[in-house]
Design a protein around this motif. Sequence first.
Motif, PDB file in Angstrom:
ATOM      1  N   ALA A   1     -16.285  76.841  74.852  1.00  0.00           N
ATOM      2  CA  ALA A   1     -17.112  76.273  74.952  1.00  0.00           C
ATOM      3  C   ALA A   1     -18.690  75.545  75.873  1.00  0.00           C
ATOM      4  O   ALA A   1     -17.971  74.849  73.780  1.00  0.00           O
ATOM      5  N   ARG A   2     -18.294  74.289  76.114  1.00  0.00           N
ATOM      6  CA  ARG A   2     -18.986  72.630  75.644  1.00  0.00           C
ATOM      7  C   ARG A   2     -20.188  73.355  75.443  1.00  0.00           C
ATOM      8  O   ARG A   2     -20.828  74.015  76.213  1.00  0.00           O
ATOM      9  N   GLN A   3     -20.773  72.668  73.895  1.00  0.00           N
ATOM     10  CA  GLN A   3     -21.812  72.658  73.835  1.00  0.00           C
ATOM     11  C   GLN A   3     -22.966  71.907  75.131  1.00  0.00           C
ATOM     12  O   GLN A   3     -23.088  70.919  75.106  1.00  0.00           O
ATOM     13  N   PHE A   4     -23.820  72.676  75.432  1.00  0.00           N
ATOM     14  CA  PHE A   4     -25.041  71.997  76.334  1.00  0.00           C
ATOM     15  C   PHE A   4     -25.919  70.639  75.867  1.00  0.00           C
ATOM     16  O   PHE A   4     -26.107  70.706  74.580  1.00  0.00           O
ATOM     17  N   PHE A   5     -25.993  69.831  76.234  1.00  0.00           N
ATOM     18  CA  PHE A   5     -26.625  68.983  75.414  1.00  0.00           C
ATOM     19  C   PHE A   5     -27.307  68.065  76.283  1.00  0.00           C
ATOM     20  O   PHE A   5     -27.332  67.624  77.835  1.00  0.00           O
ATOM     21  N   VAL A   6     -28.977  67.990  75.760  1.00  0.00           N
ATOM     22  CA  VAL A   6     -29.443  66.966  76.380  1.00  0.00           C
ATOM     23  C   VAL A   6     -30.193  65.728  75.490  1.00  0.00           C
ATOM     24  O   VAL A   6     -30.815  65.492  74.357  1.00  0.00           O
ATOM     25  N   GLY A   7     -30.328  65.093  76.441  1.00  0.00           N
ATOM     26  CA  GLY A   7     -31.007  63.848  75.750  1.00  0.00           C
ATOM     27  C   GLY A   7     -32.373  63.040  76.883  1.00  0.00           C
ATOM     28  O   GLY A   7     -32.336  63.215  77.471  1.00  0.00           O
ATOM     29  N   GLY A   8     -32.651  62.519  75.662  1.00  0.00           N
ATOM     30  CA  GLY A   8     -34.396  62.258  76.558  1.00  0.00           C
ATOM     31  C   GLY A   8     -34.576  60.134  76.148  1.00  0.00           C
ATOM     32  O   GLY A   8     -34.080  59.316  75.070  1.00  0.00           O
ATOM     33  N   ASN A   9     -33.964  59.817  77.059  1.00  0.00           N
ATOM     34  CA  ASN A   9     -33.596  58.168  76.886  1.00  0.00           C
ATOM     35  C   ASN A   9     -35.870  57.873  77.566  1.00  0.00           C
ATOM     36  O   ASN A   9     -36.170  57.617  78.055  1.00  0.00           O
ATOM     37  N   PHE A  10     -36.207  57.432  76.360  1.00  0.00           N
ATOM     38  CA  PHE A  10     -37.657  56.739  76.675  1.00  0.00           C
ATOM     39  C   PHE A  10     -37.214  55.477  77.483  1.00  0.00           C
ATOM     40  O   PHE A  10     -38.577  55.011  78.028  1.00  0.00           O
ATOM     41  N   LYS A  11     -36.265  54.717  77.367  1.00  0.00           N
ATOM     42  CA  LYS A  11     -36.199  53.014  77.852  1.00  0.00           C
ATOM     43  C   LYS A  11     -37.674  52.304  76.725  1.00  0.00           C
ATOM     44  O   LYS A  11     -37.491  52.596  75.613  1.00  0.00           O
ATOM     45  N   MET A  12     -38.002  51.737  78.078  1.00  0.00           N
ATOM     46  CA  MET A  12     -38.985  50.517  76.942  1.00  0.00           C
ATOM     47  C   MET A  12     -40.195  51.762  76.589  1.00  0.00           C
ATOM     48  O   MET A  12     -40.838  51.057  77.315  1.00  0.00           O
ATOM     49  N   ASN A  13     -40.696  52.227  76.385  1.00  0.00           N
ATOM     50  CA  ASN A  13     -41.885  53.163  76.474  1.00  0.00           C
ATOM     51  C   ASN A  13     -41.368  53.774  74.865  1.00  0.00           C
ATOM     52  O   ASN A  13     -40.195  54.046  74.686  1.00  0.00           O
ATOM     53  N   PRO A  14     -42.412  54.936  74.713  1.00  0.00           N
ATOM     54  CA  PRO A  14     -43.737  54.359  75.243  1.00  0.00           C
ATOM     55  C   PRO A  14     -44.332  53.161  74.771  1.00  0.00           C
ATOM     56  O   PRO A  14     -43.977  52.172  73.972  1.00  0.00           O
ATOM     57  N   ASN A  15     -46.284  52.367  74.470  1.00  0.00           N
ATOM     58  CA  ASN A  15     -46.027  50.927  74.375  1.00  0.00           C
ATOM     59  C   ASN A  15     -46.969  51.197  73.047  1.00  0.00           C
ATOM     60  O   ASN A  15     -47.167  50.445  72.344  1.00  0.00           O
ATOM     61  N   THR A  16     -47.388  52.527  72.279  1.00  0.00           N
ATOM     62  CA  THR A  16     -47.840  51.839  70.959  1.00  0.00           C
ATOM     63  C   THR A  16     -47.033  53.256  69.862  1.00  0.00           C
ATOM     64  O   THR A  16     -47.039  53.720  70.664  1.00  0.00           O
ATOM     65  N   ARG A  17     -47.302  52.768  68.854  1.00  0.00           N
ATOM     66  CA  ARG A  17     -46.505  53.851  67.907  1.00  0.00           C
ATOM     67  C   ARG A  17     -47.767  55.113  67.600  1.00  0.00           C
ATOM     68  O   ARG A  17     -47.361  56.204  67.477  1.00  0.00           O
ATOM     69  N   LYS A  18     -48.740  55.050  68.344  1.00  0.00           N
ATOM     70  CA  LYS A  18     -49.920  56.070  68.041  1.00  0.00           C
ATOM     71  C   LYS A  18     -49.266  57.369  69.942  1.00  0.00           C
ATOM     72  O   LYS A  18     -49.028  59.085  68.948  1.00  0.00           O
ATOM     73  N   GLN A  19     -48.630  56.826  70.959  1.00  0.00           N
ATOM     74  CA  GLN A  19     -47.790  57.706  71.454  1.00  0.00           C
ATOM     75  C   GLN A  19     -46.892  57.611  70.964  1.00  0.00           C
ATOM     76  O   GLN A  19     -46.613  59.540  71.751  1.00  0.00           O
ATOM     77  N   LYS A  20     -45.937  57.292  70.346  1.00  0.00           N
ATOM     78  CA  LYS A  20     -45.059  57.929  70.102  1.00  0.00           C
ATOM     79  C   LYS A  20     -44.829  58.980  69.248  1.00  0.00           C
ATOM     80  O   LYS A  20     -44.335  59.613  68.793  1.00  0.00           O
ATOM     81  N   GLU A  21     -45.994  58.821  67.975  1.00  0.00           N
ATOM     82  CA  GLU A  21     -46.227  59.662  67.547  1.00  0.00           C
ATOM     83  C   GLU A  21     -46.496  61.397  68.568  1.00  0.00           C
ATOM     84  O   GLU A  21     -46.380  62.277  67.552  1.00  0.00           O
ATOM     85  N   ALA A  22     -47.078  60.976  69.585  1.00  0.00           N
ATOM     86  CA  ALA A  22     -47.705  62.367  70.400  1.00  0.00           C
ATOM     87  C   ALA A  22     -47.020  62.900  70.913  1.00  0.00           C
ATOM     88  O   ALA A  22     -46.500  63.995  70.746  1.00  0.00           O
ATOM     89  N   LEU A  23     -45.769  61.679  71.237  1.00  0.00           N
ATOM     90  CA  LEU A  23     -44.680  62.568  71.585  1.00  0.00           C
ATOM     91  C   LEU A  23     -43.445  63.303  70.738  1.00  0.00           C
ATOM     92  O   LEU A  23     -43.009  64.178  71.075  1.00  0.00           O
ATOM     93  N   VAL A  24     -43.387  62.923  70.177  1.00  0.00           N
ATOM     94  CA  VAL A  24     -42.955  63.625  68.383  1.00  0.00           C
ATOM     95  C   VAL A  24     -43.777  65.060  68.096  1.00  0.00           C
ATOM     96  O   VAL A  24     -42.873  65.683  67.544  1.00  0.00           O
ATOM     97  N   GLU A  25     -44.898  64.713  67.966  1.00  0.00           N
ATOM     98  CA  GLU A  25     -45.442  65.950  67.885  1.00  0.00           C
ATOM     99  C   GLU A  25     -45.942  67.297  68.749  1.00  0.00           C
ATOM    100  O   GLU A  25     -45.011  68.449  68.599  1.00  0.00           O
ATOM    101  N   VAL A  26     -45.367  66.670  70.413  1.00  0.00           N
ATOM    102  CA  VAL A  26     -44.945  68.000  71.379  1.00  0.00           C
ATOM    103  C   VAL A  26     -43.714  68.477  71.061  1.00  0.00           C
ATOM    104  O   VAL A  26     -43.402  69.670  70.975  1.00  0.00           O
ATOM    105  N   LEU A  27     -42.586  67.904  70.890  1.00  0.00           N
ATOM    106  CA  LEU A  27     -41.490  68.530  70.787  1.00  0.00           C
ATOM    107  C   LEU A  27     -41.201  69.009  68.774  1.00  0.00           C
ATOM    108  O   LEU A  27     -40.695  70.045  69.111  1.00  0.00           O
ATOM    109  N   ASN A  28     -41.919  68.344  68.264  1.00  0.00           N
ATOM    110  CA  ASN A  28     -41.862  69.068  66.623  1.00  0.00           C
ATOM    111  C   ASN A  28     -42.410  71.035  67.152  1.00  0.00           C
ATOM    112  O   ASN A  28     -42.305  71.637  66.035  1.00  0.00           O
TER     113      ASN A  28
END
Length: 250
Positions: free
Chosen positions: A2-29
């Motif tokens: 069986a092939r392992q399911f794979f999900v990628g998140g391509n943020f492209k040229m986002n987010p605009n600030t380091r603070k927003q980046k930390e908030a995205l990581v917090e949701v995932l963490n």
Amino acid sequence: MARQFFVGGNFKMNPNTRKQKEALVEVLNKAQLDSATEVVIAPPSIYLISLKEILRKDIQVAAQNCYFKESGAFTGEISPGQLVDAGIPYVILGHSERRTLFHETSEVVAQKTKAALAASLKVILCIGETLEQREGNQTAEVCQEQLKAVVGVLTEADWSKIVIAYEPVWAIGTGKVATSAQAQAAHADIRSYLSKAVSPAVASATRVIYGGSVTATNCSELATQSDVDGFLVGGASLKPEFVNIINAAK
Ligand code: G2H
């Protein structure tokens, strides 16, 4: 196997600030994630290292691009070796935005893929047709042409390090998602091409994921298709619904 399911998140040229980046990581963490799914997120290169340092270790990090040279006078570029040195395991190559806005040909994408694998990166290789090509019944042919350039420079063993992302250009960031039947048909054609051009074993083992306006609402049905092995998610990877998409495996 069986092939392992794979999900990628391509943020492209986002987010605009380091603070927003930390908030995205917090949701995932904090999220409960299906441990059977391989998850990779691709922030802008300026955030690769700092994001990796605060991200839970069961999520991997990808660059959104790299060059095919190891070092030298290539202003603005990042080499595969530099990514490996920074502890980054994956790179997205051949995204339609790179092909269209930055004029990357399939041959350049193939050179980059070869260089990335030689440096021991894994590659999320994007292919897909425009609306005009789909309406001209050229979907399979266009995907094959884009793959052919890569097939020509890789060995059979290299394919274990590649995830193919089928991303119809007309579905990218437009809100127009491919139907599950359209995605399944394109993925089956890609697999059948790999079987002929590389080997039946590579065709059956290689993950082919779908990208283009994937959301928490449409992911479950797409995930039921036998040749859809996961998703590459753009806009929705910046929202809490990304967690639902990660957990969409059939
Ligand atoms: C396709 C996809 C991510 P979106 O580019 O690679 O983006 O989900 O916003 O269509």
